[in-house]
Structures are given as C-alpha cells and as structure tokens.
Scaffold this motif. Structure first.
Motif, PDB file in Angstrom:
ATOM      1  N   LEU A  35      37.796  51.086  42.901  1.00 19.48           N
ATOM      2  CA  LEU A  35      36.712  51.890  42.306  1.00 19.48           C
ATOM      3  C   LEU A  35      35.462  50.957  42.091  1.00 19.48           C
ATOM      4  O   LEU A  35      34.325  51.173  42.339  1.00 19.48           O
ATOM      5  N   ILE A  36      35.773  49.985  41.113  1.00 19.75           N
ATOM      6  CA  ILE A  36      34.419  49.077  40.865  1.00 19.75           C
ATOM      7  C   ILE A  36      34.042  48.355  42.005  1.00 19.75           C
ATOM      8  O   ILE A  36      32.799  48.108  41.961  1.00 19.75           O
ATOM      9  N   LYS A  37      34.786  47.734  42.706  1.00 19.35           N
ATOM     10  CA  LYS A  37      34.401  46.948  43.955  1.00 19.35           C
ATOM     11  C   LYS A  37      33.526  47.934  44.995  1.00 19.35           C
ATOM     12  O   LYS A  37      32.167  47.502  45.103  1.00 19.35           O
ATOM     13  N   SER A  38      33.888  49.041  45.071  1.00 10.54           N
ATOM     14  CA  SER A  38      33.004  50.046  45.740  1.00 10.54           C
ATOM     15  C   SER A  38      31.719  50.509  45.233  1.00 10.54           C
ATOM     16  O   SER A  38      30.604  50.397  45.803  1.00 10.54           O
ATOM     17  N   ALA A  39      32.016  50.900  43.794  1.00  8.12           N
ATOM     18  CA  ALA A  39      30.738  51.154  42.943  1.00  8.12           C
ATOM     19  C   ALA A  39      29.672  50.051  43.004  1.00  8.12           C
ATOM     20  O   ALA A  39      28.320  50.254  42.980  1.00  8.12           O
ATOM     21  N   ARG A  40      30.001  48.768  42.626  1.00  8.24           N
ATOM     22  CA  ARG A  40      29.171  47.713  42.826  1.00  8.24           C
ATOM     23  C   ARG A  40      28.518  47.391  43.855  1.00  8.24           C
ATOM     24  O   ARG A  40      27.222  47.312  43.969  1.00  8.24           O
ATOM     25  N   MET A  41      29.139  47.677  45.036  1.00  6.74           N
ATOM     26  CA  MET A  41      28.472  47.425  46.435  1.00  6.74           C
ATOM     27  C   MET A  41      27.238  48.558  46.732  1.00  6.74           C
ATOM     28  O   MET A  41      26.332  47.982  47.026  1.00  6.74           O
ATOM     29  N   ASN A  51      21.180  41.818  50.810  1.00 11.27           N
ATOM     30  CA  ASN A  51      21.503  40.380  50.249  1.00 11.27           C
ATOM     31  C   ASN A  51      21.999  39.927  49.268  1.00 11.27           C
ATOM     32  O   ASN A  51      22.794  38.800  49.197  1.00 11.27           O
ATOM     33  N   GLU A  52      21.690  40.777  48.162  1.00 12.89           N
ATOM     34  CA  GLU A  52      22.539  40.437  46.822  1.00 12.89           C
ATOM     35  C   GLU A  52      23.734  40.785  46.819  1.00 12.89           C
ATOM     36  O   GLU A  52      24.465  40.303  45.958  1.00 12.89           O
ATOM     37  N   VAL A  53      24.070  41.530  47.852  1.00 12.50           N
ATOM     38  CA  VAL A  53      25.310  42.002  47.790  1.00 12.50           C
ATOM     39  C   VAL A  53      26.619  40.734  48.070  1.00 12.50           C
ATOM     40  O   VAL A  53      27.565  40.952  47.388  1.00 12.50           O
ATOM     41  N   LYS A  54      26.041  39.988  48.618  1.00 21.28           N
ATOM     42  CA  LYS A  54      26.986  38.734  49.154  1.00 21.28           C
ATOM     43  C   LYS A  54      27.220  37.954  47.687  1.00 21.28           C
ATOM     44  O   LYS A  54      28.528  37.489  47.624  1.00 21.28           O
ATOM     45  N   GLU A  55      26.080  37.891  46.968  1.00 19.33           N
ATOM     46  CA  GLU A  55      26.459  37.196  45.580  1.00 19.33           C
ATOM     47  C   GLU A  55      27.387  38.139  44.707  1.00 19.33           C
ATOM     48  O   GLU A  55      28.190  37.437  44.184  1.00 19.33           O
ATOM     49  N   VAL A  56      26.980  39.155  44.554  1.00 25.42           N
ATOM     50  CA  VAL A  56      28.057  40.149  43.888  1.00 25.42           C
ATOM     51  C   VAL A  56      29.507  40.120  44.469  1.00 25.42           C
ATOM     52  O   VAL A  56      30.495  40.223  43.373  1.00 25.42           O
ATOM     53  N   ASN A  57      29.613  40.167  45.658  1.00 24.74           N
ATOM     54  CA  ASN A  57      31.054  40.125  46.211  1.00 24.74           C
ATOM     55  C   ASN A  57      31.762  38.787  45.635  1.00 24.74           C
ATOM     56  O   ASN A  57      32.882  38.710  45.918  1.00 24.74           O
ATOM     57  N   LYS A  58      31.048  37.913  45.181  1.00 30.43           N
ATOM     58  CA  LYS A  58      31.932  36.433  44.877  1.00 30.43           C
ATOM     59  C   LYS A  58      32.939  36.773  43.648  1.00 30.43           C
ATOM     60  O   LYS A  58      33.835  35.865  43.202  1.00 30.43           O
ATOM     61  N   VAL A  59      32.791  37.865  42.979  1.00 34.63           N
ATOM     62  CA  VAL A  59      33.355  38.307  41.791  1.00 34.63           C
ATOM     63  C   VAL A  59      34.576  38.951  42.155  1.00 34.63           C
ATOM     64  O   VAL A  59      34.704  40.019  42.889  1.00 34.63           O
ATOM     65  N   SER A  60      35.753  38.217  42.044  1.00 34.58           N
ATOM     66  CA  SER A  60      37.094  38.696  42.377  1.00 34.58           C
ATOM     67  C   SER A  60      37.812  39.776  41.401  1.00 34.58           C
ATOM     68  O   SER A  60      37.657  39.537  40.376  1.00 34.58           O
TER      69      SER A  60
END
Length: 129
Positions: A35-41, A51-60
């Motif tokens: 849920l959280i990963k999809s919602a944050r994207m 472009n900012e999605v790449k930075e946020v995707n670094k959070v495991s």
C-alpha cells in the motif's frame, strides 16, 4: 559523494519512521510494499513530478526491512530500559498470569523512579504452554 550519503541517511531515517507507523497501527509488515509504496509513488508523481519519484523510491519498505527496523527499535527500547533499571536504586516487578480464550499468558511489568517520575513499562507478555 556527500550528497549521496545525505540522501541515503534521509532514506534510512524515513524507512525507520514508516516502520514505526506500521508497528503503531498494528498492520502487517507487508503493508509497506503493498500500500504505502504505491501510494507514495502516486502522490509524488502527481504533486512533484516523475523525477522526484526516484529519490522517494530509495526508502526501503519491503516486509523484511520493516520487520528488521521494528526489531531494531524494539531492541533499542529494551536495552535503554535495562540500563535505566540497572541504574535505579529500587524497582518493583509485577508478574501476572491471565487466561484468554483458553490460552494462559504471563505478563511482566516493571516500575521505577526515573528523574523524579514513576515510570511503568511492560517487559513482556508471553504465552505459557
């Protein structure tokens, strides 16, 4: 190099914060991935751009990572509590047994004085065979 280190420290800190939120809500560890990963994207893409999605995707937020983070925080809390108990002049230990749905449980509660305040902490709650 300095920028990369700062970003990974922020990603690590964010990962711990999300794991703490998941634990407090008593949700399954997989909610981070599902849920959280999809919602944050979705949120970051719509509000800030792709472009900012790449930075946020670094959070495991994998289930294993969330489980490990919760375990780390729990161990740290227990270690801090043990240090405070060892430095306390006196403490009270209360052990209680209860049965819920035909399962016996043993709970341990400790009370001690910390900086002029009486603190109460649950040490554990275990099922008794």
């Amino acid at each position: 190099m300095k920028s990369a280190v700062i970003v990974s420290e922020k990603a690590l800190e964010a990962s711990y914060h999300v794991a703490k939120l998941i634990a407090r809500q008593k949700k399954p560890h997989t909610v981070g991935e599902t849920l959280i990963k999809s919602a944050r994207m979705e949120i970051v893409t719509l509000m800030l751009g792709p472009n900012e999605v790449k930075e946020v995707n670094k959070v495991s937020l994998s289930a294993d990572t969330v489980k490990r983070r919760i375990h780390d925080m729990s161990s740290d809390i227990l270690g801090t509590l043990i240090k405070k108990l060892l430095s306390a002049e006196k403490f009270a230990l209360q052990i209680d047994e209860t049965t819920i749905k035909n399962k016996a449980q043993l709970i341990a509660i400790v009370r001690f004085v910390d900086e002029d305040f009486i603190k109460e902490h649950y040490l554990f709650c275990k099922e008794v065979p």
